[in-house]
Structures are given as C-alpha cells and as structure tokens.
Motif scaffolding. Structure first.
Motif, PDB file in Angstrom:
ATOM      1  N   THR A 149      24.854  56.554 -25.391  1.00  0.00           N
ATOM      2  CA  THR A 149      25.438  57.743 -25.971  1.00  0.00           C
ATOM      3  C   THR A 149      25.203  57.750 -27.309  1.00  0.00           C
ATOM      4  OG1 THR A 149      27.741  57.243 -26.058  1.00  0.00           O
ATOM      5  CG2 THR A 149      27.070  57.826 -24.030  1.00  0.00           C
ATOM      6  N   GLY A 150      25.760  58.799 -28.043  1.00  0.00           N
ATOM      7  CA  GLY A 150      25.971  58.745 -29.542  1.00  0.00           C
ATOM      8  C   GLY A 150      26.276  60.152 -30.080  1.00  0.00           C
ATOM      9  N   ASP A 151      26.339  60.274 -31.343  1.00  0.00           N
ATOM     10  CA  ASP A 151      26.744  61.630 -32.004  1.00  0.00           C
ATOM     11  C   ASP A 151      26.250  61.498 -33.228  1.00  0.00           C
ATOM     12  OD1 ASP A 151      29.256  62.259 -30.151  1.00  0.00           O
ATOM     13  OD2 ASP A 151      29.552  60.464 -30.623  1.00  0.00           O
ATOM     14  N   ARG A 152      25.721  62.816 -33.715  1.00  0.00           N
ATOM     15  CA  ARG A 152      25.271  63.087 -35.276  1.00  0.00           C
ATOM     16  C   ARG A 152      26.354  63.196 -36.041  1.00  0.00           C
ATOM     17  NH1 ARG A 152      20.579  67.893 -35.284  1.00  0.00           N
ATOM     18  NH2 ARG A 152      19.960  67.592 -33.046  1.00  0.00           N
ATOM     19  N   PRO A 153      26.356  62.014 -37.060  1.00  0.00           N
ATOM     20  CA  PRO A 153      27.696  62.221 -37.909  1.00  0.00           C
ATOM     21  C   PRO A 153      27.705  63.177 -38.874  1.00  0.00           C
ATOM     22  CG  PRO A 153      25.962  60.532 -38.296  1.00  0.00           C
ATOM     23  CD  PRO A 153      25.439  61.241 -37.422  1.00  0.00           C
ATOM     24  N   ALA A 186      20.101  61.425 -16.373  1.00  0.00           N
ATOM     25  CA  ALA A 186      21.204  62.135 -16.796  1.00  0.00           C
ATOM     26  C   ALA A 186      22.482  62.141 -16.153  1.00  0.00           C
ATOM     27  CB  ALA A 186      20.938  63.549 -16.915  1.00  0.00           C
ATOM     28  N   LEU A 187      23.657  61.961 -16.823  1.00  0.00           N
ATOM     29  CA  LEU A 187      24.986  61.736 -16.302  1.00  0.00           C
ATOM     30  C   LEU A 187      25.680  62.988 -16.744  1.00  0.00           C
ATOM     31  CD1 LEU A 187      26.527  59.526 -14.500  1.00  0.00           C
ATOM     32  CD2 LEU A 187      27.496  58.827 -16.758  1.00  0.00           C
ATOM     33  N   VAL A 188      25.801  63.801 -15.779  1.00  0.00           N
ATOM     34  CA  VAL A 188      26.462  65.146 -16.526  1.00  0.00           C
ATOM     35  C   VAL A 188      28.188  64.969 -16.052  1.00  0.00           C
ATOM     36  CG1 VAL A 188      26.533  67.775 -16.341  1.00  0.00           C
ATOM     37  CG2 VAL A 188      24.414  66.693 -16.226  1.00  0.00           C
ATOM     38  N   VAL A 204      37.139  65.427 -24.648  1.00  0.00           N
ATOM     39  CA  VAL A 204      37.113  65.707 -23.309  1.00  0.00           C
ATOM     40  C   VAL A 204      35.780  65.559 -22.488  1.00  0.00           C
ATOM     41  CG1 VAL A 204      37.292  67.786 -21.632  1.00  0.00           C
ATOM     42  CG2 VAL A 204      38.905  67.332 -23.445  1.00  0.00           C
ATOM     43  N   GLY A 205      34.685  66.029 -23.540  1.00  0.00           N
ATOM     44  CA  GLY A 205      33.441  66.256 -22.879  1.00  0.00           C
ATOM     45  C   GLY A 205      32.751  64.680 -22.745  1.00  0.00           C
ATOM     46  N   SER A 206      33.239  63.643 -23.652  1.00  0.00           N
ATOM     47  CA  SER A 206      32.374  62.473 -23.818  1.00  0.00           C
ATOM     48  C   SER A 206      33.091  61.250 -23.925  1.00  0.00           C
ATOM     49  CB  SER A 206      31.403  62.942 -24.837  1.00  0.00           C
ATOM     50  OG  SER A 206      30.904  61.659 -25.284  1.00  0.00           O
ATOM     51  N   LEU A 207      34.012  61.326 -25.234  1.00  0.00           N
ATOM     52  CA  LEU A 207      34.744  60.066 -25.889  1.00  0.00           C
ATOM     53  C   LEU A 207      35.552  59.442 -24.410  1.00  0.00           C
ATOM     54  CD1 LEU A 207      35.467  61.248 -29.311  1.00  0.00           C
ATOM     55  CD2 LEU A 207      33.503  59.709 -28.597  1.00  0.00           C
ATOM     56  N   LYS A 208      36.422  60.351 -23.836  1.00  0.00           N
ATOM     57  CA  LYS A 208      37.109  59.808 -22.877  1.00  0.00           C
ATOM     58  C   LYS A 208      36.394  59.260 -21.828  1.00  0.00           C
ATOM     59  CE  LYS A 208      40.700  61.974 -19.815  1.00  0.00           C
ATOM     60  NZ  LYS A 208      41.211  63.206 -19.339  1.00  0.00           N
ATOM     61  N   ASN A 209      35.191  59.462 -21.473  1.00  0.00           N
ATOM     62  CA  ASN A 209      34.296  59.013 -20.590  1.00  0.00           C
ATOM     63  C   ASN A 209      33.714  57.687 -20.780  1.00  0.00           C
ATOM     64  OD1 ASN A 209      34.724  61.216 -18.777  1.00  0.00           O
ATOM     65  ND2 ASN A 209      32.915  62.054 -19.704  1.00  0.00           N
ATOM     66  N   ARG A 210      33.521  57.768 -22.222  1.00  0.00           N
ATOM     67  CA  ARG A 210      32.979  56.281 -22.773  1.00  0.00           C
ATOM     68  C   ARG A 210      33.987  55.127 -22.891  1.00  0.00           C
ATOM     69  NH1 ARG A 210      30.123  58.585 -28.444  1.00  0.00           N
ATOM     70  NH2 ARG A 210      29.360  60.390 -27.409  1.00  0.00           N
ATOM     71  N   LEU A 253      21.302  55.375 -17.905  1.00  0.00           N
ATOM     72  CA  LEU A 253      22.113  56.626 -17.738  1.00  0.00           C
ATOM     73  C   LEU A 253      22.277  57.119 -19.428  1.00  0.00           C
ATOM     74  CD1 LEU A 253      24.728  55.027 -15.570  1.00  0.00           C
ATOM     75  CD2 LEU A 253      23.061  56.697 -14.857  1.00  0.00           C
ATOM     76  N   VAL A 254      22.194  58.408 -19.231  1.00  0.00           N
ATOM     77  CA  VAL A 254      22.489  59.244 -20.399  1.00  0.00           C
ATOM     78  C   VAL A 254      23.414  60.391 -20.275  1.00  0.00           C
ATOM     79  CG1 VAL A 254      21.312  60.424 -22.595  1.00  0.00           C
ATOM     80  CG2 VAL A 254      20.279  58.355 -21.307  1.00  0.00           C
ATOM     81  N   PRO A 255      24.622  60.245 -20.838  1.00  0.00           N
ATOM     82  CA  PRO A 255      25.548  61.395 -20.536  1.00  0.00           C
ATOM     83  C   PRO A 255      25.153  62.486 -21.452  1.00  0.00           C
ATOM     84  CG  PRO A 255      26.476  59.305 -21.115  1.00  0.00           C
ATOM     85  CD  PRO A 255      25.307  59.115 -21.413  1.00  0.00           C
ATOM     86  N   VAL A 256      25.152  63.570 -20.619  1.00  0.00           N
ATOM     87  CA  VAL A 256      24.438  64.558 -21.402  1.00  0.00           C
ATOM     88  C   VAL A 256      25.212  66.092 -21.070  1.00  0.00           C
ATOM     89  CG1 VAL A 256      22.297  63.987 -22.325  1.00  0.00           C
ATOM     90  CG2 VAL A 256      22.574  65.097 -19.968  1.00  0.00           C
ATOM     91  N   GLY A 257      25.539  67.187 -21.749  1.00  0.00           N
ATOM     92  CA  GLY A 257      25.693  68.409 -21.185  1.00  0.00           C
ATOM     93  C   GLY A 257      24.495  68.913 -20.311  1.00  0.00           C
ATOM     94  N   ASP A 258      24.823  69.953 -19.608  1.00  0.00           N
ATOM     95  CA  ASP A 258      23.722  70.551 -18.787  1.00  0.00           C
ATOM     96  C   ASP A 258      22.680  71.093 -19.754  1.00  0.00           C
ATOM     97  OD1 ASP A 258      25.154  72.564 -19.050  1.00  0.00           O
ATOM     98  OD2 ASP A 258      25.753  72.682 -17.266  1.00  0.00           O
ATOM     99  N   ASP A 259      23.080  71.454 -21.007  1.00  0.00           N
ATOM    100  CA  ASP A 259      22.053  72.129 -21.774  1.00  0.00           C
ATOM    101  C   ASP A 259      20.968  71.142 -22.453  1.00  0.00           C
ATOM    102  OD1 ASP A 259      24.251  71.049 -23.175  1.00  0.00           O
ATOM    103  OD2 ASP A 259      23.975  72.138 -25.079  1.00  0.00           O
ATOM    104  N   GLN A 260      21.495  69.768 -22.204  1.00  0.00           N
ATOM    105  CA  GLN A 260      20.633  68.602 -22.688  1.00  0.00           C
ATOM    106  C   GLN A 260      19.612  68.321 -21.732  1.00  0.00           C
ATOM    107  OE1 GLN A 260      20.782  67.228 -25.982  1.00  0.00           O
ATOM    108  NE2 GLN A 260      21.751  69.222 -26.768  1.00  0.00           N
ATOM    109  N   LEU A 261      19.555  68.527 -20.299  1.00  0.00           N
ATOM    110  CA  LEU A 261      18.787  68.155 -19.496  1.00  0.00           C
ATOM    111  C   LEU A 261      17.498  68.133 -19.795  1.00  0.00           C
ATOM    112  CD1 LEU A 261      20.519  69.351 -16.328  1.00  0.00           C
ATOM    113  CD2 LEU A 261      20.433  67.037 -16.989  1.00  0.00           C
TER     114      LEU A 261
END
Lengths: 342, 342
Positions: free
Chosen positions: B14-18, B187-189, B28-34, B152-160
């Motif tokens: 996973t990752g984020d643009r800084p 993808a892990l939505v 909610v969308g990502s960090l908690k799952n990480r 596995l890459v966790p993504v929102g469904d817009d990133q499929l």
C-alpha cells in the motif's frame, strides 16, 4: 596573477541503435566525422540498445546481438577506444532514472507534436498502437545528452527537433533548480548530405535493403556496385549520360579522392561515349580500397571477442563517472532529502 | 519424507502520495486495515513521493516535507515499523528502471483509455498539458506493485483499472521472458465505503477542505464537529430527523463502538425530540477518544526526528533487497548480456 588553464575540450555525444550492421551511409553521414572528431573533442559513443528496444521489444535478441557488431564497426572504421568512450545504454541505469524524472518536465502534447517522432510513427505504421516508450524516447534521448553534459550532438537536420526538446528540458530543470544543473546542447549538422541507396532512393537504409555494409565481402561489394542505379536514359554507350540521380557518380563524389580524374570521367560520361561499366569499374575499385582495411581490422577484433566486451565494459564504467555526477545533481531536485547512503 | 514448511505469508503493498497530512478518510478507508493486516501479511508501505511529483513538480518542497509527516501519521495510527516495511519511493531508483522498461510494454492508447487517469486528468484541469509522467504513472505504479511481488493491493474500486493495467504488464513480460518473472496482483477492496467530508460531500479530501486530520488538535476537532453537515430539514428539536446524508451519524457509524447506544440515539433522532447538538456532543467525544492517543504517539515520535528518518532509511534498505531481485530478473529480459559487474 591569473592562472592560465587549457580550455576544456567540448563534449560530443553520438550513438547508434544496434539493430543491424552499419553501412556506407553511416560512414559518410557520421562515422567518418567521429574518427576526425575524436582528437578534437571529448567524444562519447552510446550504443543505444535501450532506445532500439522501444520498437524491437519482441525482437530483443536482434538488438542484443548487434551491440558487439556495432562496436566492431566502430573499431573497423578507426574509432580509438583509448580516446573515444564507447558505452552501452542498458548498462547505465542512471539514464533510466533521469528519463523518469524528465517525464515530469514534458507534456504529452509536446511529445505528440515532435516532428521526428511523428514521422517515425508514420514509417512504422504504429498509428494508435505506439508503445509508450516510443512516444517518450525523445525524453530518454534528452537524458542521454544531458547526462554526458554534451555541448555538441551530431544529427541530421531531421533530428533537430530532438535537440530542441532536450534544451526545453534543460531550461525547465535549471529554472526549477534555480541553478545551472544541465547544459544546453548544440546540433552539429554534418556538411555532407545523405548517401543515396544503391537503388537510387534518397536514403541508404538497412530496412530498405539498399545498403552496402561496412563489413561487406569483396563479392558483396562487386554485386552491389553492379546493381547501382545509374542513368536510365543512357541506353547506348554513345548516348550522353546524366549525372543527376546517378548513384554511381554520387558514390564516386563521396569516395574518390582523385577529383581531377573523376571530373574528367564525368565530362566524358555527359558528352557520351563512356559505358556505365567503366564508371562502375572505377567505383568498385574505390569501394574495395575503402572497405578492405576496415574489413581486415574488423576481422582482427572479431577474432578476440573478449577485447570487444572488455572495451564496452570499461567504456561504460568510464561513462558512469560522468553520468552518475549528473544524476546526483538531478536527484538533488527531485529526491526527498535524507537518503544519506547514496 | 516431505519437509513441512510454513506457507509464505502473502505480500501486500500500500502507500500514499505525501502531499499533506492524512485524515479520518484515510484512516477508515485504509490505515485502520493496515494496522490489522501487518501481522497477517508481509506488508510494505511505500511513501509515493515520486508519484506525488508527477503533478507537483513546481511544488516539490511540499512533497519532500510531507514524507516524514506521512510517516509520523503511520506511527501514530499504530503501524509497527518492525513488522511493516515503510520505504520511500525516490530512494528506490530500481523502480525508475523498471518503469523505463515497462513503458515498452504498454501502448499510448491504452494509457489514454485508463479511466482512473482520465478522471484524475479531468479533476486537475490538465487537458492537453498533461505532464508525460502523469500519463505514464500507471506504469510507474505497475513497477511498484511488481517490484515487491505484491499479491494483494488494497485499492478503492475507482483504482481497479490500475491493477488491471499492472497485470497486463505482468502477462506481457512473462510471455516475453517465457517464464514467470512477475506475479499478478489482486485488488483488495475494503468492505467499508468512503467517509464523507464534514460538508456532506461524498469524499473526505484535503483538497476539498472538508477533512479532519489525524493530527488535529482538540480545538480543531471541536470546530470540525460543529461544522458537520447534518439534516437541513431538522430545523426544530421536535422535528423528525433524517439519517441519510447526515454526516454526524455517518461518522458515528464509523467510530462509535457502542452500537446499541448509537441505535437508540438514531431512533430518537428519527422520531424527533433530539437536538443536533446532542448528536454532535457524542460524536465529538468519540473523535476526541479516537484521535487523542494517535496525537500523543505522533508527538512522541515527532520529538525524535532521527528515529523517523532512520526508520525510513532502514525500511528502504529492507525494501531494496526485494526490489533489486525483481530488477535483476527484469534486466535479464532487456539488458544486453555481458555487463558482468552488476
């Protein structure tokens, strides 16, 4: 009080896509100049295998095989690896990192407008299936040119847009960095025009099948000269001949150093009474003389492949010193500070 | 006779643009799952500063500054750098070389059709002035995903479409190499949908100015809750309230673990007789409880910047081991044999 210092020699960068043997067209348009330039300038020759892959991905074996073949052609024409740095593009990953960052400095629209790329896309019938690496190869070329801090880049006039594109990147990066990290390059357009193909078409080209390779055997040279396009109106020996579009005379212009003897032959041909076979005999003699020592040098080096590969490895490591320094400067603009180690 | 072996843990990237502080939407969308994933999977988090540069070239200082800020957010939410590898994209030049070669495996038309890129181009009003690096960023993302051999890459469904693009490259390269060099990613939505912004818009986003940052102070949290969009028809306390589109309840749904108490409050609100201020008081309490320990952990780490930078350097070197191995394999396809040294 001023310290007298020899002015640094200008840096010149050239190269070839290793997709096949080099031919007389390369010799006249470029290789001959390189032999002359190597003592005047600080010269680097890049075997552009990465660039060749952009439209040869499915035939990469051909590209890889031709790296040493092209290097042998350099040695054959008299490039001296002790004064000219000969290096291999895929062995310099620094160039890929520069390309990656430069992609942020160029718009897609600008790349699509590049006339050289447009023309090459047309020639290759790519249409909408252009590999992204092909559209962006001017950026990769800008990475090459700037990495070596080249002042001079010998190009045909059809390649001038590439130099323009490079200098746009140079200016954009220097503005971003607020200091002169990269240097602008100048095109060096050779005085002599293109050598026609043996079939009379304007350009000698491997893919058109109208080339005489530098490594051609005596028989191949003889056969090629026999096929040379001359004057279709010169049906009988007594007819007056025409020089325009006459490939045999174009080649003699390029390779015959006996200018007076050649002028005499031209006058005779135009007057009428001189057979094509006489012209071709003279041409064949000149080409055999020109290519014999090249072929012999090539065979000597080819007998010692270790020498060639060692030369390419050493040249690449020498190149890396320059390229890595440029990359350090460019990294200072893009890379997050704090990496340390590198 | 068979050797019993623990099955290898799946690799998740996973990752984020800084480009700014992370907020509740990211949590909610990502960090908690990480935080949950880090013991289950072999997890790498890439601080995607190179990707952030593709549309922030003129503001690279912002990107560079936010690398450590984002890293602090990771530590704040409970990412454990001993089990999760946290690394910096620009410190891994291996990724740029992969991107360079992958560009040959993708057509321009394919990149232009990518719906995610199309939408982001629209959002940024780039039109024809798209930086080439922005058009090609799905290729760079494919380099990241494949470099780590992520399953596995966790993504929102817009990133499929990004995962689809990656797997096209994987298949093309494996076919070229005639062996399985790269692995396909899945993808892990995440099950939970997007958190709305405090203004009621569908997406919490820094650029829309409707976010509550993870590092928000108690006063900032209070002020944000006060501004939360609720039910515009709920004018008097006695009016029946509506839950749909009500941001205060959306946040309570996400963060209130007392489900019974929350249900009771919802029923009361819908019936009428419950003031927004009561709902918001409960919400503020929950958010203060959620964010206080994060803020405290963040402050502890922020007091020791050396720790954060050492962690990023160590994480990047750990990442390099994997990435360099993938690069070696990919080089075996593209690089002219004979380099030796590397």
């Amino acid at each position: 009080m001023s310290v007298s210092k020899a002015p640094a020699r200008k840096v010149i960068l050239t190269g070839d896509r290793p997709t096949g043997p080099l031919h007389l067209g390369h010799y006249v348009g470029s290789l001959k100049n390189r032999v002359a330039h190597q003592h005047e300038y600080q010269q680097t020759i890049l075997v552009a295998d990465a660039q060749a892959l952009t439209d040869n991905t499915d035939d990469r074996g051909k590209v890889h095989r031709n790296v040493s073949e092209v290097a042998l052609d350099y040695l054959a024409v008299g490039i001296d690896p002790d004064v000219t740095t000969i290096c291999v593009q895929t062995w310099l990953p620094e160039l890929t990192e520069l390309t990656f960052y430069y992609l942020n400095l160029v718009t897609v629209a600008r790349l699509e407008r590049n006339p050289t790329v447009k023309e090459e896309i047309r020639l290759r019938n790519f249409e909408r299936d252009i590999p992204a690496g092909f559209l962006t190869y001017p950026v990769s070329q800008a990475a090459d040119i700037t990495a070596f801090r080249a002042n001079l880049v010998p190009v045909g006039d059809d390649q001038l847009p590439m130099i323009e594109q490079t200098n746009e990147i140079v200016r954009r990066l220097n503005r971003l960095a607020d200091r002169e990290i990269l240097v602008e390059a100048h095109a060096l357009v050779p005085p002599i025009g293109r050598l026609p193909g043996i079939d009379g078409r304007a350009k000698m080209s491997k893919s058109l099948g109208n080339a005489i390779n530098l490594c051609a055997t005596p028989d191949e040279i003889r056969a090629a000269v026999k096929k040379c396009y001359t004057d279709p109106l010169h049906l009988r020996v007594d007819d007056p001949g025409h020089l325009e579009g006459n490939v045999a005379f174009a080649y003699l212009d390029a390779f015959d150093e006996d200018r007076a003897g050649l002028q005499e032959m031209k006058d005779h041909y135009v007057r009428g009474g001189l057979a094509d076979s006489k012209v071709k005999a003279r041409l064949e003699e000149r080409l055999q003389e020109l290519l014999r020592p090249m072929r012999e040098r090539r065979e000597q080096y080819a007998a010692n492949p270790d020498f060639v590969w060692d030369m390419l490895r050493a040249g690449t490591e020498r190149a890396r010193e320059t390229v890595a320094k440029t990359l350090d400067d460019v990294r200072s603009v893009f890379v997050t500070p704090g990496w340390g180690g590198r």
